[in-house]
Design a protein around this motif. Sequence first.
Motif, mmCIF file in Angstrom:
data_model
loop_
_atom_site.group_PDB
_atom_site.id
_atom_site.type_symbol
_atom_site.label_atom_id
_atom_site.label_comp_id
_atom_site.label_asym_id
_atom_site.label_seq_id
_atom_site.Cartn_x
_atom_site.Cartn_y
_atom_site.Cartn_z
ATOM 1 N N THR A 191 0.822 -1.213 0.000
ATOM 2 C CA THR A 191 0.000 0.000 0.000
ATOM 3 C C THR A 191 0.853 1.259 0.000
ATOM 4 O OG1 THR A 191 -0.146 -0.147 2.418
ATOM 5 C CG2 THR A 191 -1.954 -1.101 1.135
ATOM 6 N N GLY A 192 2.117 1.120 0.432
ATOM 7 C CA GLY A 192 3.019 2.262 0.419
ATOM 8 C C GLY A 192 3.727 2.451 -0.910
ATOM 9 N N GLY A 193 3.367 1.634 -1.888
ATOM 10 C CA GLY A 193 3.976 1.781 -3.204
ATOM 11 C C GLY A 193 5.303 1.083 -3.353
ATOM 12 N N ILE A 194 5.689 0.265 -2.376
ATOM 13 C CA ILE A 194 6.963 -0.447 -2.438
ATOM 14 C C ILE A 194 6.758 -1.766 -3.163
ATOM 15 C CG2 ILE A 194 8.825 -1.478 -1.101
ATOM 16 C CD1 ILE A 194 8.128 0.470 1.148
ATOM 17 N N THR A 195 7.589 -2.030 -4.155
ATOM 18 C CA THR A 195 7.488 -3.267 -4.912
ATOM 19 C C THR A 195 8.417 -4.311 -4.328
ATOM 20 O OG1 THR A 195 6.937 -2.101 -6.943
ATOM 21 C CG2 THR A 195 7.776 -4.345 -7.170
ATOM 22 N N TYR A 196 7.874 -5.466 -3.976
ATOM 23 C CA TYR A 196 8.666 -6.579 -3.479
ATOM 24 C C TYR A 196 8.790 -7.614 -4.595
ATOM 25 C CZ TYR A 196 8.039 -4.649 1.183
ATOM 26 O OH TYR A 196 8.055 -3.823 2.279
ATOM 27 N N ALA A 197 9.987 -7.748 -5.132
ATOM 28 C CA ALA A 197 10.210 -8.723 -6.194
ATOM 29 C C ALA A 197 10.505 -10.076 -5.570
ATOM 30 C CB ALA A 197 11.371 -8.285 -7.072
ATOM 31 N N ASN A 198 9.788 -11.106 -6.040
ATOM 32 C CA ASN A 198 10.001 -12.469 -5.559
ATOM 33 C C ASN A 198 9.946 -12.588 -4.033
ATOM 34 O OD1 ASN A 198 10.539 -12.769 -8.259
ATOM 35 N ND2 ASN A 198 12.730 -13.026 -8.005
ATOM 36 N N PRO A 199 8.888 -12.119 -3.406
ATOM 37 C CA PRO A 199 8.833 -12.280 -1.950
ATOM 38 C C PRO A 199 8.672 -13.743 -1.574
ATOM 39 C CG PRO A 199 6.725 -11.551 -2.785
ATOM 40 C CD PRO A 199 7.674 -11.531 -3.948
ATOM 41 N N TYR A 200 8.927 -14.050 -0.324
ATOM 42 C CA TYR A 200 8.759 -15.422 0.137
ATOM 43 C C TYR A 200 8.135 -15.421 1.519
ATOM 44 C CZ TYR A 200 12.717 -14.880 3.321
ATOM 45 O OH TYR A 200 13.549 -14.464 4.326
ATOM 46 N N ALA A 201 7.534 -16.507 1.874
ATOM 47 C CA ALA A 201 7.090 -16.746 3.240
ATOM 48 C C ALA A 201 8.154 -17.599 3.910
ATOM 49 C CB ALA A 201 5.736 -17.450 3.261
ATOM 50 N N GLY A 202 8.694 -17.126 5.009
ATOM 51 C CA GLY A 202 9.759 -17.833 5.699
ATOM 52 C C GLY A 202 9.245 -18.660 6.857
ATOM 53 N N PRO A 203 10.110 -19.447 7.481
ATOM 54 C CA PRO A 203 9.683 -20.297 8.596
ATOM 55 C C PRO A 203 9.317 -19.474 9.812
ATOM 56 C CG PRO A 203 12.072 -20.306 8.388
ATOM 57 C CD PRO A 203 11.551 -19.556 7.202
ATOM 58 N N GLY A 204 8.303 -19.934 10.538
ATOM 59 C CA GLY A 204 7.900 -19.289 11.773
ATOM 60 C C GLY A 204 8.310 -20.119 12.977
ATOM 61 N N PHE A 205 8.059 -19.579 14.156
ATOM 62 C CA PHE A 205 8.404 -20.302 15.385
ATOM 63 C C PHE A 205 7.281 -20.232 16.407
ATOM 64 C CE2 PHE A 205 10.588 -16.282 14.794
ATOM 65 C CZ PHE A 205 9.961 -15.489 15.741
ATOM 66 N N ASP A 206 6.303 -19.359 16.180
ATOM 67 C CA ASP A 206 5.146 -19.344 17.069
ATOM 68 C C ASP A 206 4.312 -20.610 16.856
ATOM 69 O OD1 ASP A 206 5.725 -16.869 18.210
ATOM 70 O OD2 ASP A 206 4.776 -15.791 16.555
ATOM 71 N N THR A 207 3.637 -21.056 17.883
ATOM 72 C CA THR A 207 2.854 -22.286 17.818
ATOM 73 C C THR A 207 1.899 -22.266 16.624
ATOM 74 O OG1 THR A 207 2.943 -22.487 20.224
ATOM 75 C CG2 THR A 207 1.248 -23.756 19.078
#
Length: 492
Positions: free
Chosen positions: A204-220
Amino acid sequence: MTETNTQRRAFLTVVASSVAVAACGGGGSSTPATPSPGPAPGPVNQPPSNMKAPLTIDLSQANLPAGAATVAYAYIIGGLYTDATLKNFKNYRLDASGNVQAIVPPSVNGTGDNTIPANSFPDQGNVVNSSDTATINASNYPTGWADYAIPLSLTAPNYIELANINTTNIPGLGKGNNALSMRIYISLGVPKLPFTAQAPYTSTGGITYANPYAGPGFDTGAPGALCLFDWFECSIDSSGVLNGNSTYVDQFGMPLIVNAQPGGSPQGELNVTRTQVLSNIATFNQNVYAGLAQPVTAPSAYPSGTAYLRAISPDHLSGLGTSSGTSAFQQYFDTTIASWNGQQITVTDTSSGTYIGTPSAGVWTFNYHSGGVAGAGTPATLNYGTITTANLWQCSGTLASGGSAQLNIGKQILAAFNRGVMSTTLDDGTCPASTSFYPTGTASNLWSQSFHTWSKNGQAYGFAYDDVCGANPSFNTSGSLTALSITLGKMG
């Protein structure tokens, strides 16, 4: 904290998320490679002579138990803004040979790097029993994912070249926000960390993320939370200077001792084993800290004797929602916060100047008094509103947002409460001795206090603003990186 540290922490907060984020990407294949031995071996236990900036990962001193489930992997992943206006973000990773790769999103060929199907993980030796496999598959890998794992030797040092992080291989590499911010993850056990490449998007801020990824989490319940892992976070700029730190702000998975040259010294070394740390955390006052230690639910997937996957920090216990934790945890700082109503408080930041306020009816407002660096920005009034226990655990809310003066004054208040040393006068130019932190009988952050106590040099990142007054293990190399080492500390 330096500007670089602040920028890197803000970026890594995004990178650490298990939602769509930007970071360092992979190549077109998810098949893991073997760490490069280099063409000409050097002396025993020395990096190959042709490496200019070797990363050494040594697991041989950790007292790891024998067994088929005792396997280890590294993952090197990060990203950077490539422009001065901070509108374009690129993501990269390193492979086992130290080559810079880019994440391939699903939009390229249907799967991109995500060649491992959802609800599955490779178990080539059939090490994990069927019940534990079902447990891990059900929640750890909800979507297709990319295998960016670099297999590690358990008995000899592993070497990976970092010198390829340069302006030739990474266009737009610069300094500050234009440095490559990254994490070096290490995992133990058969389940590998899931990284899911995703299609580019514009925020929404106009920033382009090229090839984003979802990384590993640690919360339950988060994807990847049933993996045993930890990380070292750092940035490398166009001059090759590394800025990094070991951290316990989010969780503790395993002890990692880090060092970098030129000019570094070991950070993150503990005087207790992993088993002792997790056992101690499990016995914290459960009227307050219930839920920090995360017990293993699929034991055949990890080195034998692993009782806990990790401990999450109070930040993340409070982040699970108002129903999580005990009422004593949710209200832990309430009485202390209220005790400051009607008392005049003076806070001085070397950059932003001196601000004076008197909390009234729970509302914290400060007015500019004097000082500050020319051009740093000195608004007449800083309004923090009502400060809560959750704000202090999470280092969040108005104390951790807004302009530079708002942040600079706010972080001193956050640090003082967490350390149990809130005072009528706070000044980051005349810091008290760290031995005065966490006095007996005060409301303070036992998690952070413990890691400072367990650390051999007393330095630790126990909460997000543990850098105030220099009580943390952040460091810069004194020149272009020539060597980085990560050593796994004693596990049991």
